[in-house]
Write an enzyme that holds these catalytic residues in place. Structure first.
Site, PDB file in Angstrom:
ATOM      1  N   ARG A 154      15.593 -26.965 -12.192  1.00  0.00           N
ATOM      2  CA  ARG A 154      14.564 -27.698 -11.462  1.00  0.00           C
ATOM      3  C   ARG A 154      14.145 -28.973 -12.188  1.00  0.00           C
ATOM      4  NH1 ARG A 154       9.235 -24.453  -9.541  1.00  0.00           N
ATOM      5  NH2 ARG A 154       8.186 -26.182  -8.511  1.00  0.00           N
ATOM      6  N   GLY A 166      16.611 -21.261 -14.034  1.00  0.00           N
ATOM      7  CA  GLY A 166      16.006 -21.812 -12.820  1.00  0.00           C
ATOM      8  C   GLY A 166      15.091 -22.981 -13.172  1.00  0.00           C
ATOM      9  N   TYR A 181      21.226  -4.111 -24.963  1.00  0.00           N
ATOM     10  CA  TYR A 181      21.224  -5.411 -25.638  1.00  0.00           C
ATOM     11  C   TYR A 181      22.554  -6.137 -25.410  1.00  0.00           C
ATOM     12  CZ  TYR A 181      20.679  -8.710 -29.580  1.00  0.00           C
ATOM     13  OH  TYR A 181      20.577  -9.835 -30.369  1.00  0.00           O
ATOM     14  N   LEU A 226      15.360 -17.950 -26.831  1.00  0.00           N
ATOM     15  CA  LEU A 226      15.533 -16.934 -27.879  1.00  0.00           C
ATOM     16  C   LEU A 226      14.800 -15.635 -27.562  1.00  0.00           C
ATOM     17  CD1 LEU A 226      16.208 -19.649 -29.434  1.00  0.00           C
ATOM     18  CD2 LEU A 226      15.305 -18.547 -31.449  1.00  0.00           C
ATOM     19  N   PHE A 243       6.066  -9.294 -28.543  1.00  0.00           N
ATOM     20  CA  PHE A 243       6.585  -7.922 -28.621  1.00  0.00           C
ATOM     21  C   PHE A 243       7.083  -7.632 -30.046  1.00  0.00           C
ATOM     22  CE2 PHE A 243      10.382  -5.022 -27.865  1.00  0.00           C
ATOM     23  CZ  PHE A 243       9.628  -3.876 -27.987  1.00  0.00           C
ATOM     24  N   ASP A 265       5.884 -16.954 -26.163  1.00  0.00           N
ATOM     25  CA  ASP A 265       6.201 -15.628 -26.713  1.00  0.00           C
ATOM     26  C   ASP A 265       5.245 -14.587 -26.134  1.00  0.00           C
ATOM     27  OD1 ASP A 265       7.884 -15.106 -29.647  1.00  0.00           O
ATOM     28  OD2 ASP A 265       6.789 -13.441 -28.749  1.00  0.00           O
ATOM     29  N   LYS A 321      15.860  -6.442 -18.820  1.00  0.00           N
ATOM     30  CA  LYS A 321      15.093  -7.396 -17.998  1.00  0.00           C
ATOM     31  C   LYS A 321      14.836  -8.689 -18.771  1.00  0.00           C
ATOM     32  CE  LYS A 321      12.519  -4.251 -15.007  1.00  0.00           C
ATOM     33  NZ  LYS A 321      11.193  -3.670 -14.732  1.00  0.00           N
ATOM     34  N   THR A 322      14.512  -8.555 -20.048  1.00  0.00           N
ATOM     35  CA  THR A 322      14.223  -9.758 -20.846  1.00  0.00           C
ATOM     36  C   THR A 322      15.460 -10.654 -20.917  1.00  0.00           C
ATOM     37  OG1 THR A 322      12.507  -8.677 -22.134  1.00  0.00           O
ATOM     38  CG2 THR A 322      13.578 -10.567 -23.157  1.00  0.00           C
ATOM     39  N   ASN A 354      15.085 -16.885 -15.095  1.00  0.00           N
ATOM     40  CA  ASN A 354      13.876 -17.716 -15.017  1.00  0.00           C
ATOM     41  C   ASN A 354      14.036 -19.029 -15.785  1.00  0.00           C
ATOM     42  OD1 ASN A 354      12.360 -16.038 -13.342  1.00  0.00           O
ATOM     43  ND2 ASN A 354      11.700 -14.759 -15.068  1.00  0.00           N
TER      44      ASN A 354
HETATM   45  P1  NAD Z   1      12.760 -11.431 -33.187  1.00  0.00           P
HETATM   46  O1  NAD Z   1      12.561 -10.076 -32.608  1.00  0.00           O
HETATM   47  O2  NAD Z   1      12.079 -11.744 -34.473  1.00  0.00           O
HETATM   48  O3  NAD Z   1      12.368 -12.557 -32.149  1.00  0.00           O
HETATM   49  C1  NAD Z   1      12.397 -12.390 -30.761  1.00  0.00           C
HETATM   50  C2  NAD Z   1      11.149 -13.010 -30.185  1.00  0.00           C
HETATM   51  O4  NAD Z   1      11.175 -12.879 -28.751  1.00  0.00           O
HETATM   52  C3  NAD Z   1       9.868 -12.299 -30.656  1.00  0.00           C
HETATM   53  O5  NAD Z   1       8.916 -13.249 -31.046  1.00  0.00           O
HETATM   54  C4  NAD Z   1       9.423 -11.510 -29.435  1.00  0.00           C
HETATM   55  O6  NAD Z   1       8.026 -11.281 -29.392  1.00  0.00           O
HETATM   56  C5  NAD Z   1       9.908 -12.419 -28.305  1.00  0.00           C
HETATM   57  N1  NAD Z   1      10.101 -11.700 -27.048  1.00  0.00           N
HETATM   58  C6  NAD Z   1      10.732 -10.518 -26.839  1.00  0.00           C
HETATM   59  N2  NAD Z   1      10.708 -10.193 -25.536  1.00  0.00           N
HETATM   60  C7  NAD Z   1      10.052 -11.207 -24.896  1.00  0.00           C
HETATM   61  C8  NAD Z   1       9.697 -11.445 -23.555  1.00  0.00           C
HETATM   62  N3  NAD Z   1      10.008 -10.572 -22.574  1.00  0.00           N
HETATM   63  N4  NAD Z   1       9.009 -12.576 -23.243  1.00  0.00           N
HETATM   64  C9  NAD Z   1       8.669 -13.462 -24.221  1.00  0.00           C
HETATM   65  N5  NAD Z   1       8.977 -13.286 -25.514  1.00  0.00           N
HETATM   66  C10 NAD Z   1       9.660 -12.167 -25.855  1.00  0.00           C
HETATM   67  O7  NAD Z   1      14.339 -11.622 -33.339  1.00  0.00           O
HETATM   68  P2  NAD Z   1      15.183 -12.831 -33.931  1.00  0.00           P
HETATM   69  O8  NAD Z   1      16.061 -12.278 -34.965  1.00  0.00           O
HETATM   70  O9  NAD Z   1      14.316 -13.991 -34.235  1.00  0.00           O
HETATM   71  O10 NAD Z   1      16.120 -13.183 -32.675  1.00  0.00           O
HETATM   72  C11 NAD Z   1      15.904 -14.309 -31.856  1.00  0.00           C
HETATM   73  C12 NAD Z   1      17.046 -14.429 -30.866  1.00  0.00           C
HETATM   74  O11 NAD Z   1      18.277 -14.590 -31.550  1.00  0.00           O
HETATM   75  C13 NAD Z   1      17.197 -13.206 -29.959  1.00  0.00           C
HETATM   76  O12 NAD Z   1      17.518 -13.631 -28.667  1.00  0.00           O
HETATM   77  C14 NAD Z   1      18.355 -12.474 -30.581  1.00  0.00           C
HETATM   78  O13 NAD Z   1      19.056 -11.714 -29.627  1.00  0.00           O
HETATM   79  C15 NAD Z   1      19.202 -13.606 -31.128  1.00  0.00           C
HETATM   80  N6  NAD Z   1      20.039 -13.144 -32.232  1.00  0.00           N
HETATM   81  C16 NAD Z   1      19.524 -12.862 -33.453  1.00  0.00           C
HETATM   82  C17 NAD Z   1      20.350 -12.407 -34.465  1.00  0.00           C
HETATM   83  C18 NAD Z   1      19.846 -12.093 -35.852  1.00  0.00           C
HETATM   84  O14 NAD Z   1      20.616 -11.661 -36.694  1.00  0.00           O
HETATM   85  N7  NAD Z   1      18.598 -12.309 -36.188  1.00  0.00           N
HETATM   86  C19 NAD Z   1      21.712 -12.202 -34.224  1.00  0.00           C
HETATM   87  C20 NAD Z   1      22.194 -12.471 -32.953  1.00  0.00           C
HETATM   88  C21 NAD Z   1      21.366 -12.961 -31.966  1.00  0.00           C
END
Ligand code: NAD
Ligand code: UDP
Length: 312
Positions: free
Chosen positions: A105, A101, A144, A72, A35, A32, A90-91, A98
């Site tokens: 591998r 990939g 998004y 996630l 962010f 993580d 980008k994320t 990434n």
């Molecule tokens: P969240 O924001 O609590 O968790 C996302 C996590 O990703 C955080 O810990 C953040 O620090 C980390 N992160 C963000 N950008 C990053 C990066 N560039 N590199 C490394 N870490 C990074 O949100 P969440 O609700 O726990 O969502 C988790 C996943 O589930 C996400 O991909 C989200 O799109 C997906 N999702 C969630 C919901 C929901 O209702 N909660 C619905 C649909 C999809």
């Protein structure tokens, strides 16, 4: 014992997933960049010798030997993903490249946390996986929505071109403990406002609907999806079909917290979807009869207890 990488593992959903995977006897590596996540969400796991925490940004390449990857990493609340929209894209996109990939591998299985946002503001209701969605590609939610849509395309194409073992789940609005109190999503906003007797902020007239899933039901569905045979790649909707208007949610939260809060109507954000409800036929068929078990009222009670300790 499997070695499992969870990107975004310090976030709301990721922290629950890490805990469950550890409890099932796996070795878990949580990656993580903090962010929107927090060490506090996984602090209780740090003493476990089978848990590792790595600060890393998924937009940069990363190498590790694991059996499975749950991808996630991505801010999920509109306020946070719109804060730096280019970074959000980008994320989703570079993060997917990434991690795919890496999976290619090391021959790991990889699951993508996609979203009901790929359906945009849907004109098919409830939404089955066969619906292609109605997304504004240049609106404020597009960083998004389109990022996640592109990630799905990358997953499918790594599977077709490179035989990577992929799984895609489309997650519908999920809530529960470990949501950030300032996350901006509706359940956390309403509960925090209600506990402080502050006005409940409804965007628009509150007639828009969402289907709210408790986090434990989601984690169960994600793990079942990861454990399906290699021919099951998805996408599969994971959500609770119980549909509520935002006004109904506000009234329920006021009732369950015993709050003195009033309701305040604010402007509806651009492209805010009017309705959301998953068709979970496919999930039930493919994931051994999976169905959400936790009713909104019970899930809200648990979440209210979590926020009561945090906020008051
Ligand atoms: P969240 O924001 O609590 O968790 C996302 C996590 O990703 C955080 O810990 C953040 O620090 C980390 N992160 C963000 N950008 C990053 C990066 N560039 N590199 C490394 N870490 C990074 O949100 P969440 O609700 O726990 O969502 C988790 C996943 O589930 C996400 O991909 C989200 O799109 C997906 N999702 C969630 C919901 C929901 O209702 N909660 C619905 C649909 C999809
Ligand atoms: N919403 C609201 N008040 C808030 C936060 C959100 O009325 O304080 C509304 C928002 O406009 C949307 C719904 O609640 O219609 C769900 O918002 P959220 O950000 O939780 O999820 P998403 O829109 O991504 O489904």
């Amino acid at each position: 014992m499997k070695k499992i990488l969870v990107t975004g593992g310090a976030g709301f959903i990721g922290s629950h997933l890490c805990e469950r995977l550890l409890n099932e006897g796996n070795e878990v590596i949580c990656l993580d960049n903090y962010f929107t996540g927090s060490k506090n969400n996984i602090i209780h796991l740090l003493d476990n010798p089978y848990f590792e925490l790595i600060r890393h940004d998924v937009t940069m390449p990363f190498f590790i030997e694991v059996d499975e990857i749950y991808n996630l990493a991505c801010p999920a609340s509109p306020i946070h993903y719109q804060y730096n929209p280019i970074k959000t894209i980008k994320t989703s996109v570079m993060g997917a490249i990434n991690m795919l990939g890496l999976a290619k591998r090391i021959k790991a299985k990889i699951l993508q946390a996609s979203t009901s946002e790929v359906y945009g503001d849907p004109d098919v209701h409830p939404q089955p996986e066969t619906y292609w969605g109605k997304v504004n590609p240049i609106g404020s939610r597009s960083c998004y929505d389109e990022g996640k849509r592109c990630a799905e395309s990358l997953f499918v194409n790594y599977h077709k071109q490179n035989n990577v073992r992929i799984k895609i789940v489309r997650i519908f609005n999920t809530y529960g403990p470990n949501m950030h109190p300032n996350d901006g999503r509706v359940v956390s906003n309403f509960i925090v406002q209600a506990l402080q007797d502050k006005p409940i902020t409804i965007y628009g007239d509150g007639s828009q609907t969402r289907s709210f899933q408790y986090v434990d039901d989601l984690v169960e569905g994600m793990i079942r999806m990861m454990n399906t045979s290699d021919d099951v790649i998805g996408p599969v909707n994971i959500g609770n079909p119980g549909e509520f208007t935002i006004l109904e949610l506000a009234q329920k939260v006021i009732e369950l917290t015993g709050s003195k809060s009033t309701i305040e109507f604010r402007e509806l954000p651009e492209d805010d979807p009017m309705q959301r409800k998953p068709d979970i036929t496919k999930a039930t068929e493919l994931l051994g009869g999976w169905q959400p078990k936790i009713q909104l009222e019970d899930g809200l009670k648990n979440t209210i207890e979590y926020f009561r300790k945090l906020v008051l």
